[in-house]
Structure formats: structure tokens, C-alpha cells
Design a protein around this motif. Structure first.
Motif, PDB file in Angstrom:
ATOM      1  N   TYR A  30     -22.077  15.099 -30.138  1.00  0.00           N
ATOM      2  CA  TYR A  30     -22.515  13.711 -30.844  1.00  0.00           C
ATOM      3  C   TYR A  30     -23.410  13.127 -30.035  1.00  0.00           C
ATOM      4  N   ASP A  71     -23.721   7.130 -30.520  1.00  0.00           N
ATOM      5  CA  ASP A  71     -22.711   7.083 -31.565  1.00  0.00           C
ATOM      6  C   ASP A  71     -21.234   7.032 -31.339  1.00  0.00           C
ATOM      7  N   LEU A  72     -20.984   7.527 -30.112  1.00  0.00           N
ATOM      8  CA  LEU A  72     -19.544   7.684 -29.526  1.00  0.00           C
ATOM      9  C   LEU A  72     -18.563   6.625 -30.048  1.00  0.00           C
ATOM     10  N   GLU A 130     -16.172   9.857 -36.414  1.00  0.00           N
ATOM     11  CA  GLU A 130     -16.711  10.831 -36.101  1.00  0.00           C
ATOM     12  C   GLU A 130     -17.673  11.377 -37.110  1.00  0.00           C
ATOM     13  N   ARG A 134     -21.223   9.778 -36.985  1.00  0.00           N
ATOM     14  CA  ARG A 134     -21.883  10.261 -35.600  1.00  0.00           C
ATOM     15  C   ARG A 134     -23.226  11.184 -36.096  1.00  0.00           C
TER      16      ARG A 134
END
Length: 248
Positions: A183, A187-188, A192, A195
Motif C-alpha cells: 500500500y 495511506d497506512l 485497507e 488505501r
């Protein structure tokens, strides 16, 4: 053994790579150019970006001051400006961002340096360099969708003189073992489903780099891995060789 230890320490020594640019002037020129804020970080934190510094330092050690050095994806020209501070006089670069090129020219004027930069696509150049002594490519190629090391070397090999050098970095394949590597690093913190894919589009280990280099008419002169950063990177110094010498 002593040489290896010396090179290891020197490649990681975080001094001598700052740019002589007054902070207030940098902020002013950043604002005037409209360049992305990332360039401010890249310049102010330059000495801590060891993959960038090592590639530039190797060219500084290997080349005479009248060497022609070209940087595709030169951005604000930070690497070219550092080389200019080291006495290099024939420095060229290209980038797709007009704002970054504007900042590059303004910084060069501020420092009294002469850089020749122009707008071009680094992967499909309409104006490639001619008889370059060296090409530097750092923090760029692995961000380009669909790009790869083989295509890059095939594009720029004809632009180099015999024995010319390429200093480049890649994202080391060890990154594949880091949680969340699929990813985008920004965006971590997101779920999910929200991302984006990783901004690091390809990763290579040393054996893969050596194989690609050999197939494209280069040999590896030097390498260094910087494994503590995210992502881990490796830097390579490649030399153009005659095609016949790559056949074993």
C-alpha cells in the motif's frame, strides 16, 4: 577489507551533502515557483537521504570536473546543484514538472550556478543527452507507473560515451517483507479498502540488478544497501561496456 569498511562508513556519513541555500530564500522561491512541498523536504533533509547522497558522491569521486552529467527527473535540481558546488560545470537535467524546473532555475541563479534543464519525459525523452559521461537517477524511476530498470538502461545506454556511468537507486526487494508494503506509505493509517497501491512500483535484489545490467550492456562497479529506511533502498554504480564483453 579496509577499503570496504572505509566505503561503508563514508557512504553512511551524513555530512557534506547540505546545499548552501538560505532557508528564507528557499521558502520564497518555493512559493514563487509553485513547486510541490516535497521539494522543500528533499532539499532541507538532503544529508539524511543517504541513497541520494551516495549516488552523487560516487560520481564526484569518479569523474573529472569537466564531465557531462545528466539527470532525468531532476526536479528542483538539488543533486545537480550539489555537484555544481563540487566544481562540476557541465550539468544537465530534465523533468515533466514546469514548476519544479522553475524552482531549479531560480535556485541555480541564486547560487550563481549554470545548469541546463528542460521539460521532457525521462522514460521517453525527445531530447536525450549526447555523449554523457554519467547519468544519475535517484528517487524517481520506481515511482513511474510501468517503468523498469531494463527499459531505463536500454533508453539511456546509447546516450552515454563508452565507459560512461549510471548512478541509480532501486527499492530493495527486502521491502516485500515489510508489513503494509503493498500500500501507499501515506495511506497506512486508513482502512485497507481505502488505501492506494504502493508508490514503489518495482523492487529488485542485487542478483536481479546485476542480471538486468549485464543483459543491457552494463557492469556493476559498486553498490550499497540502506536497509533502515522505509522503503529499504540500494544504490548501484553501473558502467557501460561493449556488448561482446557481457557474453560468457
Amino acid at each position: 577489507m579496509l577499503t570496504k569498511v572505509k566505503n561503508y562508513v563514508r557512504d553512511r556519513w551524513p555530512f557534506g551533502h547540505d546545499l548552501d541555500i538560505p532557508p528564507a530564500s528557499l521558502v520564497r522561491l518555493m512559493s514563487a515557483s509553485g513547486a510541490e512541498p516535497w521539494h522543500l523536504y528533499a532539499i532541507q533533509s538532503r544529508k539524511w537521504r543517504r541513497h541520494v547522497c551516495a549516488a552523487c558522491a560516487w560520481l564526484d569521486e569518479a569523474l573529472p570536473r569537466n564531465a557531462l552529467i545528466f539527470e532525468p527527473g531532476c526536479g528542483s535540481g538539488a543533486n545537480l546543484l550539489w555537484l555544481a558546488e563540487r566544481g562540476f560545470r557541465r550539468l544537465q537535467g530534465s523533468d515533466l514538472s514546469l514548476e519544479a524546473l522553475c524552482l531549479c532555475r531560480d535556485l541555480a541563479e541564486l547560487q550563481g550556478r549554470e545548469l541546463e534543464v528542460w521539460r521532457d519525459d525521462g522514460m521517453r525523452p525527445l531530447r536525450p543527452p549526447k555523449e554523457a559521461d554519467a547519468i544519475i537517477s535517484v528517487n524517481w524511476l520506481y515511482h513511474v507507473p510501468g517503468a523498469g530498470l531494463a527499459g531505463f538502461l536500454a533508453t539511456y545506454r546509447p546516450t552515454l560515451r563508452a565507459g560512461g556511468l549510471i548512478a541509480c537507486d532501486v527499492v530493495d526487494k527486502a521491502y516485500d517483507n515489510v508489513p503494509g508494503n503493498r500500500y501507499h506509505s501515506s495511506d497506512l493509517h486508513l482502512p485497507e479498502a481505502r488505501r492506494r497501491p504502493s508508490e514503489y512500483t518495482f523492487r529488485l535484489d542485487a542478483a536481479e540488478v546485476e542480471g538486468i545490467a549485464r543483459a543491457e550492456g552494463f557492469r556493476v562497479l559498486r553498490s550499497a544497501r540502506f536497509t533502515l529506511g522505509r522503503p529499504p533502498r540500494a544504490v548501484y554504480l553501473l558502467q557501460r561496456v561493449e556488448r561482446a564483453s557481457t557474453i560468457h
